[in-house]
Design an enzyme around this catalytic site. Structure first.
Site, mmCIF file in Angstrom:
data_model
loop_
_atom_site.group_PDB
_atom_site.id
_atom_site.type_symbol
_atom_site.label_atom_id
_atom_site.label_comp_id
_atom_site.label_asym_id
_atom_site.label_seq_id
_atom_site.Cartn_x
_atom_site.Cartn_y
_atom_site.Cartn_z
ATOM 1 N N ALA A 55 -15.882 20.021 19.953
ATOM 2 C CA ALA A 55 -16.015 19.245 18.722
ATOM 3 C C ALA A 55 -17.030 18.088 18.809
ATOM 4 O O ALA A 55 -17.935 17.984 17.970
ATOM 5 C CB ALA A 55 -14.640 18.742 18.303
ATOM 6 N N ASP A 243 -9.919 19.592 18.082
ATOM 7 C CA ASP A 243 -11.053 19.811 17.174
ATOM 8 C C ASP A 243 -10.870 19.078 15.852
ATOM 9 O O ASP A 243 -11.833 18.828 15.133
ATOM 10 C CB ASP A 243 -11.245 21.306 16.912
ATOM 11 C CG ASP A 243 -11.750 21.978 18.176
ATOM 12 O OD1 ASP A 243 -10.915 22.309 19.050
ATOM 13 O OD2 ASP A 243 -12.974 22.120 18.312
HETATM 14 O O1 MRU Z 1 -14.516 27.013 20.259
HETATM 15 P P1 MRU Z 1 -14.865 25.814 21.105
HETATM 16 O O2 MRU Z 1 -15.168 26.151 22.519
HETATM 17 O O3 MRU Z 1 -15.912 24.954 20.441
HETATM 18 O O4 MRU Z 1 -13.505 24.977 21.094
HETATM 19 C C1 MRU Z 1 -13.454 23.774 21.803
HETATM 20 C C2 MRU Z 1 -12.099 23.199 21.896
HETATM 21 O O5 MRU Z 1 -11.141 23.708 21.315
HETATM 22 C C3 MRU Z 1 -11.968 21.902 22.630
HETATM 23 O O6 MRU Z 1 -10.708 21.814 23.247
HETATM 24 C C4 MRU Z 1 -12.110 20.763 21.619
HETATM 25 O O7 MRU Z 1 -13.296 20.888 20.902
HETATM 26 C C5 MRU Z 1 -12.087 19.451 22.265
HETATM 27 S S1 MRU Z 1 -13.580 19.187 23.134
HETATM 28 C C6 MRU Z 1 -13.667 17.645 23.745
#
Ligand code: MRU
Length: 368
Positions: A55, A243
């Site tokens: 995110a 996210d």
């Molecule tokens: O699909 P992604 O890899 O973008 O998902 C990322 C996540 O779910 C992370 O746990 C979230 O973004 C937190 S990142 C600091």
């Protein structure tokens, strides 16, 4: 953080070439490849194809995308078109909307001639702020790890389970869930991390790669192992990223997070979420009802990428023609969350808890 002893951020501005450089995460942990994003189309593809992901990193990347858009055409119409184009790349992480709206709000009152420079300055600001926010999440999360360490026999590691990659690759630096872990390690507190594989895209391999590069003891486990480990007293705490977290503290994160929270609740294991303030969606109360969950391509389920003797390759794991479903995120209700570790401290996962830490932000936006 470091790769082979050299400090990297997950993105950086090449001032000479006037272009954003990224680490192309599709090839990690097997190959470390960097790439540049010279066009708006390249920005959109990098986000939707998850060359950049996580995110906070999606938000920072989008801000640089808007800086490019402002250089190409600083008119209101063109900027609003670019905003919409980038906004549609991925639906769940709220940092994307947050960054795009912040750029638009900063540029709107400025004369067109001043917009390109102002947008680039703001993108740098957002990237630098992210680093500081995550460093502070680490400062506060370290205290939680320290308290747990004090309850254990001398020298015994604090066993921490994490899901997905909420590491420095998912942010500009430090990571969110990993920042307390890095800081505990630096403070000499023994830690051991259970790294969830995180099917289908195996972001756990990114986490393992990061932790390995920093000498942090860790063990890679399949997603279904968490409950078993907790039943046997092998997990002292869970910490994940997010996210999008609602104003009352419902946490949307990578698919499978909810099951970990249920298992933690059943076993009396504290379940923390590392939450940078740009990931709070103050317009939403009920995460289950209101957060859009990204449905990704079924090919991510049926096929799996990895290292082969001939290089990086893909193999199919399902029978040909089998239907797949690929929701990429789920929502953990606030009642299952022990605490939200933010840059301003740890809050209970309640509307009052978040508003007490962020009265300025809570006042600004009301539920839609
Ligand atoms: O699909 P992604 O890899 O973008 O998902 C990322 C996540 O779910 C992370 O746990 C979230 O973004 C937190 S990142 C600091």
């Amino acid at each position: 953080m470091k790769v082979d002893g050299t400090h990297y951020r997950s993105l950086w501005w090449d001032a000479e070439k006037q272009v954003l450089t990224i680490i192309d995460q599709r090839w990690l942990p097997h190959e470390f490849r960097i790439d540049t994003l010279p066009t708006l189309e390249a920005f959109a593809a990098a986000i939707s194809e998850m060359r950049v992901r996580g995110a906070p990193l999606i938000g920072a990347t989008a801000a640089y995308g808007m800086a490019l858009a402002a250089r190409l055409d600083p008119t209101d119409g063109a900027l609003s078109k670019a905003r919409k184009y980038l906004y549609e790349t991925r639906p769940t992480a709220v940092n994307l909307r947050w960054a795009l709206d912040r750029v638009i709000a900063r540029l709107a009152p400025l004369p067109e001639a001043a917009r390109a420079e102002a947008a680039l300055r703001l993108a740098h600001e957002i990237a630098d702020e992210d680093v500081e926010i995550n460093r502070m999440i680490g400062v506060h999360g370290l205290e939680i790890i320290r308290e747990i360490a004090a309850t254990k026999p001398a020298g015994a590691p604090v066993n921490i389970l994490t899901h997905c990659n909420a590491g420095w690759l998912a942010t500009v630096d430090w990571g969110t869930a990993t920042s307390p872990i890095y800081q505990a390690h630096e403070a000499g507190i023994p830690v051991h991390v259970w790294v969830d594989e995180t099917r289908p895209r195996n972001q756990g391999a990114l986490t393992a790669w990061e932790l390995g590069s920093h000498g942090i003891p860790h063990t890679y486990v399949v997603d279904n192992a968490g409950g078993h480990l907790m039943q046997h007293g092998l997990v002292d705490m869970v910490i994940t990223g997010t996210d999008r977290t609602t104003r009352r503290g419902d946490v949307c994160n990578k698919i499978g997070t909810y099951l970990k929270a249920l298992a933690a609740h059943d076993n009396g294991v504290p379940f923390f979420v590392a939450l940078p303030s740009p990931t709070i969606d103050w317009t939403v109360e009920d995460g289950l009802a209101a957060i859009p969950i990204e449905e990704r391509d079924g090919g991510e389920i049926s096929d799996i990428q990895g290292q082969t003797p001939a290089g990086i390759g893909t193999v199919r794991v399902t029978p040909a023609g089998t239907g797949t479903g690929n929701p990429a995120f789920d929502v953990t209700p606030n009642r299952l969350v022990t605490g939200l570790v933010t840059e301003r401290g740890t809050a209970p996962a309640t509307a009052e808890g978040l508003a007490a830490l962020f009265p300025d932000l809570a006042r600004e936006a009301q539920p839609a």
